[in-house]
Every structure is written in structure tokens, then in C-alpha cells.
Design a protein around this motif. Structure first.
Motif, PDB file in Angstrom:
ATOM      1  N   ALA A   1      39.368  26.368  50.701  1.00 39.44           N
ATOM      2  CA  ALA A   1      38.778  26.564  49.387  1.00 39.44           C
ATOM      3  C   ALA A   1      37.687  27.637  49.458  1.00 39.44           C
ATOM      4  CB  ALA A   1      38.205  25.256  48.877  1.00 39.44           C
ATOM      5  N   LYS A   2      36.867  27.599  50.493  1.00 47.24           N
ATOM      6  CA  LYS A   2      35.784  28.573  50.640  1.00 47.24           C
ATOM      7  C   LYS A   2      36.338  29.995  50.767  1.00 47.24           C
ATOM      8  CE  LYS A   2      31.880  26.163  52.605  1.00 47.24           C
ATOM      9  NZ  LYS A   2      32.079  25.274  53.746  1.00 47.24           N
ATOM     10  N   HIS A   3      37.413  30.102  51.565  1.00 41.65           N
ATOM     11  CA  HIS A   3      38.032  31.391  51.800  1.00 41.65           C
ATOM     12  C   HIS A   3      38.551  31.975  50.484  1.00 41.65           C
ATOM     13  CE1 HIS A   3      40.735  34.406  53.455  1.00 41.65           C
ATOM     14  NE2 HIS A   3      41.691  33.872  52.721  1.00 41.65           N
ATOM     15  N   GLU A   4      39.239  31.110  49.707  1.00 42.18           N
ATOM     16  CA  GLU A   4      39.788  31.567  48.432  1.00 42.18           C
ATOM     17  C   GLU A   4      38.677  32.024  47.494  1.00 42.18           C
ATOM     18  OE1 GLU A   4      42.122  28.453  46.839  1.00 42.18           O
ATOM     19  OE2 GLU A   4      43.753  28.754  48.277  1.00 42.18           O
ATOM     20  N   GLN A   5      37.588  31.303  47.523  1.00 42.84           N
ATOM     21  CA  GLN A   5      36.481  31.594  46.631  1.00 42.84           C
ATOM     22  C   GLN A   5      35.951  33.010  46.871  1.00 42.84           C
ATOM     23  OE1 GLN A   5      34.360  28.094  46.132  1.00 42.84           O
ATOM     24  NE2 GLN A   5      32.476  29.021  45.466  1.00 42.84           N
ATOM     25  N   ALA A   6      35.916  33.393  48.156  1.00 41.33           N
ATOM     26  CA  ALA A   6      35.401  34.713  48.500  1.00 41.33           C
ATOM     27  C   ALA A   6      36.247  35.816  47.869  1.00 41.33           C
ATOM     28  CB  ALA A   6      35.371  34.874  50.021  1.00 41.33           C
ATOM     29  N   SER A   7      37.559  35.534  47.662  1.00 37.77           N
ATOM     30  CA  SER A   7      38.442  36.584  47.159  1.00 37.77           C
ATOM     31  C   SER A   7      38.412  36.688  45.627  1.00 37.77           C
ATOM     32  CB  SER A   7      39.872  36.340  47.637  1.00 37.77           C
ATOM     33  OG  SER A   7      40.359  35.163  47.043  1.00 37.77           O
ATOM     34  N   ALA A   8      37.839  35.723  44.921  1.00 36.50           N
ATOM     35  CA  ALA A   8      37.760  35.809  43.465  1.00 36.50           C
ATOM     36  C   ALA A   8      36.590  36.716  43.090  1.00 36.50           C
ATOM     37  CB  ALA A   8      37.578  34.421  42.864  1.00 36.50           C
ATOM     38  N   ALA A   9      36.925  37.833  42.439  1.00 38.07           N
ATOM     39  CA  ALA A   9      35.891  38.826  42.154  1.00 38.07           C
ATOM     40  C   ALA A   9      35.152  38.485  40.864  1.00 38.07           C
ATOM     41  CB  ALA A   9      36.509  40.217  42.069  1.00 38.07           C
ATOM     42  N   GLU A  10      33.849  38.505  40.935  1.00 35.82           N
ATOM     43  CA  GLU A  10      33.016  38.201  39.784  1.00 35.82           C
ATOM     44  C   GLU A  10      32.910  39.439  38.886  1.00 35.82           C
ATOM     45  OE1 GLU A  10      28.648  36.129  39.271  1.00 35.82           O
ATOM     46  OE2 GLU A  10      29.293  36.846  41.224  1.00 35.82           O
ATOM     47  N   ASN A  11      32.750  39.224  37.573  1.00 34.15           N
ATOM     48  CA  ASN A  11      32.551  40.353  36.662  1.00 34.15           C
ATOM     49  C   ASN A  11      31.225  41.057  36.936  1.00 34.15           C
ATOM     50  OD1 ASN A  11      34.877  40.087  35.174  1.00 34.15           O
ATOM     51  ND2 ASN A  11      33.786  40.138  33.217  1.00 34.15           N
ATOM     52  N   LYS A  12      31.251  42.394  36.857  1.00 35.11           N
ATOM     53  CA  LYS A  12      29.991  43.138  36.949  1.00 35.11           C
ATOM     54  C   LYS A  12      29.443  43.288  35.532  1.00 35.11           C
ATOM     55  CE  LYS A  12      31.208  45.605  41.127  1.00 35.11           C
ATOM     56  NZ  LYS A  12      32.628  45.114  41.193  1.00 35.11           N
ATOM     57  N   PRO A  13      28.138  43.503  35.371  1.00 35.16           N
ATOM     58  CA  PRO A  13      27.587  43.673  34.027  1.00 35.16           C
ATOM     59  C   PRO A  13      28.286  44.837  33.335  1.00 35.16           C
ATOM     60  CG  PRO A  13      25.826  43.546  35.665  1.00 35.16           C
ATOM     61  CD  PRO A  13      27.117  43.594  36.413  1.00 35.16           C
ATOM     62  N   GLY A  14      28.662  44.681  32.067  1.00 35.24           N
ATOM     63  CA  GLY A  14      29.290  45.762  31.322  1.00 35.24           C
ATOM     64  C   GLY A  14      30.781  45.899  31.564  1.00 35.24           C
ATOM     65  N   GLN A  15      31.340  45.163  32.519  1.00 37.36           N
ATOM     66  CA  GLN A  15      32.775  45.270  32.808  1.00 37.36           C
ATOM     67  C   GLN A  15      33.537  44.394  31.827  1.00 37.36           C
ATOM     68  OE1 GLN A  15      33.702  43.857  36.747  1.00 37.36           O
ATOM     69  NE2 GLN A  15      35.911  43.918  36.379  1.00 37.36           N
ATOM     70  N   LEU A  16      34.632  44.950  31.260  1.00 42.01           N
ATOM     71  CA  LEU A  16      35.424  44.168  30.313  1.00 42.01           C
ATOM     72  C   LEU A  16      36.077  42.984  31.010  1.00 42.01           C
ATOM     73  CD1 LEU A  16      37.301  46.833  28.132  1.00 42.01           C
ATOM     74  CD2 LEU A  16      35.460  45.284  27.438  1.00 42.01           C
ATOM     75  N   GLY A  17      36.153  41.889  30.302  1.00 47.67           N
ATOM     76  CA  GLY A  17      36.832  40.716  30.856  1.00 47.67           C
ATOM     77  C   GLY A  17      38.327  40.836  30.697  1.00 47.67           C
ATOM     78  N   ILE A  18      39.045  39.805  31.135  1.00 53.06           N
ATOM     79  CA  ILE A  18      40.503  39.853  31.006  1.00 53.06           C
ATOM     80  C   ILE A  18      40.894  39.559  29.565  1.00 53.06           C
ATOM     81  CG2 ILE A  18      41.029  39.291  33.416  1.00 53.06           C
ATOM     82  CD1 ILE A  18      41.474  36.386  32.475  1.00 53.06           C
ATOM     83  N   PRO A  19      42.059  40.096  29.107  1.00 56.11           N
ATOM     84  CA  PRO A  19      42.480  39.882  27.716  1.00 56.11           C
ATOM     85  C   PRO A  19      42.797  38.413  27.435  1.00 56.11           C
ATOM     86  CG  PRO A  19      43.782  41.616  28.787  1.00 56.11           C
ATOM     87  CD  PRO A  19      43.006  40.928  29.855  1.00 56.11           C
ATOM     88  N   LEU A  20      42.918  38.116  26.139  1.00 58.33           N
ATOM     89  CA  LEU A  20      43.227  36.758  25.719  1.00 58.33           C
ATOM     90  C   LEU A  20      44.632  36.381  26.195  1.00 58.33           C
ATOM     91  CD1 LEU A  20      41.246  38.186  23.619  1.00 58.33           C
ATOM     92  CD2 LEU A  20      41.837  36.287  22.099  1.00 58.33           C
ATOM     93  N   GLY A  21      44.836  35.123  26.498  1.00 60.62           N
ATOM     94  CA  GLY A  21      46.152  34.692  26.982  1.00 60.62           C
ATOM     95  C   GLY A  21      46.703  33.545  26.156  1.00 60.62           C
ATOM     96  N   PRO A  22      48.022  33.326  26.230  1.00 62.52           N
ATOM     97  CA  PRO A  22      48.652  32.299  25.401  1.00 62.52           C
ATOM     98  C   PRO A  22      48.412  30.866  25.890  1.00 62.52           C
ATOM     99  CG  PRO A  22      50.291  33.393  26.768  1.00 62.52           C
ATOM    100  CD  PRO A  22      48.986  34.091  27.020  1.00 62.52           C
ATOM    101  N   TYR A  23      48.247  30.666  27.175  1.00 63.99           N
ATOM    102  CA  TYR A  23      48.061  29.307  27.676  1.00 63.99           C
ATOM    103  C   TYR A  23      46.966  29.329  28.731  1.00 63.99           C
ATOM    104  CZ  TYR A  23      49.330  24.480  28.733  1.00 63.99           C
ATOM    105  OH  TYR A  23      49.301  23.112  28.874  1.00 63.99           O
ATOM    106  N   GLY A  24      45.979  28.472  28.578  1.00 66.04           N
ATOM    107  CA  GLY A  24      44.758  28.580  29.359  1.00 66.04           C
ATOM    108  C   GLY A  24      44.886  28.266  30.832  1.00 66.04           C
ATOM    109  N   GLU A  25      43.993  28.876  31.595  1.00 67.47           N
ATOM    110  CA  GLU A  25      43.878  28.558  33.012  1.00 67.47           C
ATOM    111  C   GLU A  25      42.423  28.296  33.322  1.00 67.47           C
ATOM    112  OE1 GLU A  25      45.472  31.465  35.804  1.00 67.47           O
ATOM    113  OE2 GLU A  25      47.259  31.558  34.542  1.00 67.47           O
ATOM    114  N   ARG A  26      42.176  27.542  34.374  1.00 65.08           N
ATOM    115  CA  ARG A  26      40.781  27.294  34.720  1.00 65.08           C
ATOM    116  C   ARG A  26      40.210  28.487  35.480  1.00 65.08           C
ATOM    117  NH1 ARG A  26      41.162  22.834  39.574  1.00 65.08           N
ATOM    118  NH2 ARG A  26      42.669  23.959  40.850  1.00 65.08           N
ATOM    119  N   SER A  27      38.910  28.489  35.638  1.00 63.30           N
ATOM    120  CA  SER A  27      38.232  29.557  36.357  1.00 63.30           C
ATOM    121  C   SER A  27      38.747  29.651  37.788  1.00 63.30           C
ATOM    122  CB  SER A  27      36.724  29.276  36.377  1.00 63.30           C
ATOM    123  OG  SER A  27      36.124  29.997  37.440  1.00 63.30           O
TER     124      SER A  27
END
Lengths: 196, 405
Positions: free
Chosen positions: B25-51
Motif C-alpha cells: 500500500a505504501k509503495h502504491e501511494q508513492a506513485s499517485a501524483a498529487e495535483n500541483k497548484p494551478g494544475q487542472l484536475g481530471i475531467p468529470l466521469g460517468p461512474y465514481g472512483e475513490r481517491s
């Protein structure tokens, strides 16, 4: 008075008549395609019969790869052994030692086995392989033939081994007060052991 | 569940191996990139996913045949009182079937006036009922009978989940078919490969059973019986037949494998208790619990879940001194019958070893027993229906472990 009963009756009639009219009549074919549940008295068992000798062949071809050559267990559980162990510290629960009804073996093999191809066997093959398993467990002789009449008559060794559950058998005799004696005493042991 | 001593030893070995899951779990966490200030987020999606930062997953006990087995809900990661459908525990005997609801039929037959074949759409248009209910496997906490018991909440108590279920009363469907006098049992059958079968007494069938098609605001998940399943308030999970396709009215119980060879409790005298059905009061502290570490002495909120197949939770007692004294926890309202009730208690960890546990009392006055009391009444071979008090040991360094008897 009579007026009242008329009203009550009318009310009951409306309730009884109330139906959403859902569903279509289930056809006999539809019902036959369902799991063919078998009752302990044999209700539901189809025509056909099977011998122990035929069952040995079915078992070798269809079952032994998972249950072992002699049903001693491999990928699937053992189907033999365990008689006389139920009241010991190491009970071994198998078809032979634990299952109360022979009809359940037929019902289960029919609906669920072979595990990777359930529904594959025809009734005569099921009678045969069940006969073979019962024979391996010393429950029937090697010349006995299993069919809709003879199978339900087989008395399994653990037929009388099941009792109604008297629950709640624990947990009901303690009062509703926090810090009562039972809680204190029983929990104490655990705490002490934990601290060695 | 597999019951033999051998398989429980194997299980424990696997539990040891699974501790590595935390590292993953820790290893996977390191690979999830956090948003930088001013960076656009991902577009809206049809079916939700968790963070992508959330890692709670079910734990699956290895079996030689992956289609039969169970997966455990990570209760230690849960908040509130509901289990997300995606983390609901699973117990299957022949895999998860893929069923087209347009093709699926529920057939009611046997001792009825009008054998009926009903479509899923018809059932969805009937008057519906929504209930929040706990569902617990009859084999949940089976590992607790052994001296070496489960190391964390998930692996010791995780075969239980709580959802909001929607469906129609089974009674309504049976009345449409017209139950004949003398019918005393309903034999339910699923559409999975092994056509799972259980016998249910008619009194319960006419009482409060649901034929459910909804879970947590949407259709049932395939693993939870899509498109139809039984939901039997308070009864062991196995009787809640999934992928429901047949209800046969009969004058006798059919003694299916899963109600004779399995889910029966073997007593020391060699007799087995049959048709236990109801799950009794139970609770577990989820924080602090096995596998977790308290960062240091401080004031914490101790919390957990309580439930009972017998009704509402009336009280939960907490001990932090190994059972010498008990105090009442605060209970989250509303306390729904046969649903998770969250309990909480402020607790100061002062750096000294503490042995903590919770004890649930339900509205009938039933008190969750100790493991010792259960063993005194049922011996060590009953395998199923364990609801004993679970103790955790908080060590001086803040690590939390199980307390092996």
C-alpha cells in the motif's frame, strides 16, 4: 352487529383479492430446469439407477483428479473417513462420518459437482458415483444398486447426530448493569494471561 | 468455511504472509501524483472512483479453487456505519455468475396454487421496502475458536458488512403465487454454477424477508447476488441466497449440504446443532486494533462497531484494563435494529500496556459472551457462530496486537 361483520368480511375479501397480477404461469419445463431439489424422503429423485462398479468408473473419470484416487482428498475435500471422530478433539467431518442423509449427497453432486463442470452428470451416473462413495465409506455393500427407492432408505452413520439449537445458550444470564460480576471475573483471566 | 485444524494452521501462515500488504500500500501511494497548484484536475466521469490515496481493500483467504472462498471487509478502515458495496464481504461456492436481468426469472413453485415465473422488471415495480441491515457469514470469526486467533479486525471479524438494501417483501411474492395449506418450508436456490440451496421455515418467509434488488442506492453488485437475492434480517449470510431464481414451497426441510454438513455447530459430545440461523450480539474495537500503532501517549477516541441479529444494540461496554472494569461507550444514533451501531469513547493512552475490549448488549438483554464462556458451552469444535469478546493489547510503544488465549 351484523352490519359490522359484513364490513369485516368485505375487508377481508378485498385483502385476499388484492394481487398485482405479476408473473406468468411457470411451465413444467421451466420447473424441471431448476436445481431439482431432493428431499430427505427421496421426493424429487429422478428415474435411473447406478451400481458401485459403474460409480468407480465415473469417479476415476470425473472426480479423482480433485478428490484423490481413493477419495482421500486433494484439491477437493476428503469424501471418506472420520467415522468415530466426531466426539474427539480432532473431528473429521466427511460425507461418511457427518452427513445425515444420503439424498443430500445425490442433491449436492447433482447441483455442484464436478466442481469445474456442474450439471455434467446424468442421473444414472450420479446414482452410481453416490453408490461408490457410500460403499467406500462402508455404508452400503458393493452389490447394492442405488435408485429413487433404495437411496433414501440408506441410513447414514450420523443420521441421528443433529439436534435443535438451544440458543441463546450463553450471554443471556448477565444482568444489564455495567461492571457486573460476570464481566469482571471472566475478563480478569484474559487480562492476567495477557500480562503473563 | 474450511473447518479442519490443518486448514486453520495454513490460514495462519497466510495471515503472516499477508502482513506484507501494508508495504504494498505504501509503495502504491508513492506513485499517485498529487495535483500541483494551478494544475487542472481530471475531467468529470460517468461512474465514481475513490481517491488513489485510499487503499482499503478486502483480504482474501487463499483457496485451491479461487471460485470458492471468502473475502473479508476492512472494518478497521471503515467510518460511520455503512459498508461500501465495493468492500462488502464475499463468500461464494462456485464463482460469481454474470446474469442478464432481462433473461433472469424467479420461479415460485411446489405447494402453491399458481406456479409463477416472475421477471426482474415486475419485481422492481412492486411496492418496495428499504432497510439498513447487517449481513454476517455464519463462519465469521471462526478463527477465534483457536488459541492462535486473528491478528487484526479484518481477518478476525471481517465477514460482516452493513448495507442499505431495497427489495420487495418475500411474503408479497408468495401471496401472489398462493401458498397452499401444509406448506411449511421454502427451498431457495441460486443461479450460480453450484445452484446454492437453503431451506427456510415458512414462518420466517412470511415475516420479514426481502427479495432484494438494490444495495446502497443502486442495483446489487454481481458479487452480492445481482439481479435478485434473499435478505433475511439477522440470519447467517449463507441462508441469504444470492442470484435467487427458485423458491419451492414444500412440507419438509431439504437438508441441503450447507445446512447439514456446513454451518452446523459440532458439540463436544459429537452431536451437531442444526438450523442455528440467527446471529447473536457482537462487537469489535476497530481503533485501536491489531496491526495499528498509536503514535504516542495522548488522548484518543476509541471506536468500533456493534451489531446483533436479535435486534437493536442497547449498550456497549468498554474495558481498558483487561476486563476488570467496564464503562459505557457513547452510541451513534439512530441505532437501527440488526445494523452496525458505532460506539465511541475518549481514552487516554498513558504509555502503559493496556488490554482493551468491547462488549455489546442488545435490546433483548443478550450480553456478548467471552470466548471462555462460549467454549465452556460449546467446546472447541463448533467452528461457526463465534461472537466472543475480542481483546486487543496496546503495548507500551503503542503497537497493538491480538491477545492470544
Amino acid at each position: 352487529m351484523w352490519k359490522l361483520s359484513v364490513v369485516v368480511l368485505a375487508g377481508a375479501a378485498t385483502l385476499l383479492a388484492q394481487t398485482y397480477g405479476i408473473g406468468r404461469p411457470a411451465t413444467p419445463e421451466q420447473i424441471r430446469d431448476l436445481g431439482a431439489a431432493i428431499a430427505p424422503d427421496g421426493t424429487g429423485l429422478p428415474e435411473g439407477s447406478g451400481t458401485v462398479a459403474a460409480g468407480r468408473e465415473v469417479f476415476a473419470a470425473r472426480c479423482s483428479k480433485c478428490h484423490g484416487e481413493k477419495a482421500e482428498g486433494a484439491v477437493g475435500p476428503a469424501l471418506v473417513g472420520g467415522q468415530g471422530t466426531l466426539a474427539t478433539a480432532k473431528p473429521v467431518k466427511t460425507v461418511g462420518s457427518f452427513w445425515p442423509y444420503s439424498t443430500t449427497v445425490w442433491d449436492y453432486v447433482n447441483r455442484a459437482m464436478p466442481f469445474d463442470q456442474p450439471g455434467l452428470l446424468k442421473p444414472p451416473e450420479i446414482y452410481a458415483v453416490v453408490a461408490y462413495i457410500l460403499n467406500l465409506n462402508g455404508i452400503i455393500g458393493s452389490d447394492q444398486v442405488m435408485d429413487a427407492k433404495s437411496l433414501p432408505k440408506v441410513k447414514m452413520p450420523n443420521r441421528d447426530g443433529f439436534v435443535a439449537d438451544p440458543r441463546p445458550d450463553v450471554g443471556n444470564n448477565v444482568g444489564n448493569n455495567v461492571g457486573n460480576n460476570v464481566g469482571n471475573n471472566v475478563g480478569n483471566n484474559v487480562g492476567k494471561k495477557a500480562k503473563r | 468455511m474450511k473447518d479442519s485444524k490443518r486448514s486453520s494452521r495454513r490460514q495462519l501462515l497466510q495471515m503472516g504472509a499477508a502482513v506484507g500488504g501494508g508495504l504494498l500500500a505504501k509503495h502504491e501511494q508513492a506513485s499517485a501524483a498529487e495535483n500541483k497548484p494551478g494544475q487542472l484536475g481530471i475531467p468529470l466521469g460517468p461512474y465514481g472512483e475513490r481517491s488513489p490515496f485510499e487503499k482499503a481493500v478486502r483480504w482474501r483467504r487463499d483457496t485451491k479453487t479461487p471460485e470458492t472462498g471468502s473475502s473479508f471487509t476492512p472494518l478497521q478502515d471503515s467510518v460511520g456505519t455503512l459498508t461500501p458495496s465495493s468492500l462488502h464481504y464475499e463468500r461464494h461456492h462456485a464463482g460469481i455468475p454474470t446474469i442478464d436481468p432481462a433473461q433472469h426469472r424467479l420461479v415460485i413453485h411446489g405447494m402453491v396454487n399458481r406456479p409463477l415465473s416472475i421477471t426482474v422488471a415486475e419485481i422492481r415495480h412492486l411496492p418496495s421496502v428499504t432497510k439498513t441491515l447487517v449481513l454476517e457469514c455464519g463462519g465469521n470469526s471462526g478463527s477465534e475458536w483457536a488459541a492462535k486467533n486473528g491478528p487484526d479486525v479484518q481477518r478476525s471479524f471481517g465477514l460482516v458488512s452493513c448495507s442499505e438494501w431495497t427489495g420487495v417483501p418475500l411474503r408479497l411474492l408468495l401471496e401472489e403465487a398462493g401458498v397452499q395449506p401444509g406448506a411449511s418450508w421454502v427451498i431457495a436456490e441460486g443461479a450460480d454454477a453450484c445452484r446454492m440451496e437453503r431451506s427456510i421455515p415458512i414462518a420466517k418467509a412470511m415475516d420479514n424477508i426481502l427479495v432484494a434488488y438494490g444495495q446502497n442506492g443502486e442495483a446489487l453488485r454481481p458479487a452480492q447476488g445481482y439481479p435478485l437475492r434473499l435478505l433475511i434480517p439477522g440470519w447467517e449470510g449463507n441462508a441469504n441466497v444470492k442470484w435467487l431464481r427458485s423458491l419451492k414451497l414444500t412440507d419438509q426441510a431439504y437438508m441441503a449440504r450447507d445446512e447439514t454438513a456446513k454451518y452446523t455447530d459440532l458439540m463436544p459430545d459429537g452431536k451437531a446443532r442444526i438450523f442455528t440461523y440467527q446471529m447473536e450480539a457482537k462487537s469489535i474495537i476497530t481503533f485501536p486494533s491489531g496491526g495499528q500503532t498509536l503514535p504516542g501517549p495522548n488522548l484518543y477516541e476509541l471506536t468500533g462497531l456493534a451489531w446483533s441479529g436479535r435486534g437493536r444494540i442497547e449498550r456497549v461496554d468498554i474495558t481498558t484494563d483487561g476486563g476488570r472494569s467496564w464503562v459505557k461507550a457513547q452510541l451513534q444514533e439512530p441505532r437501527l435494529p440488526i445494523a452496525f451501531t458505532r460506539f465511541r469513547l475518549p481514552w487516554r493512552f498513558d504509555g502503559r500496556e493496556a488490554v482493551i475490549a468491547s462488549r455489546a448488549v442488545d435490546e433483548s438483554g443478550y450480553v456478548q459472551p467471552t470466548r471462555e464462556a462460549l467454549i465452556a458451552a460449546r467446546g472447541l469444535n463448533s467452528a461457526y457462530h463465534f461472537n466472543g469478546i475480542k481483546f486487543w493489547k496496546v503495548q507500551t510503544d503503542g503497537t497493538v496486537t491480538n491477545v492470544e488465549a
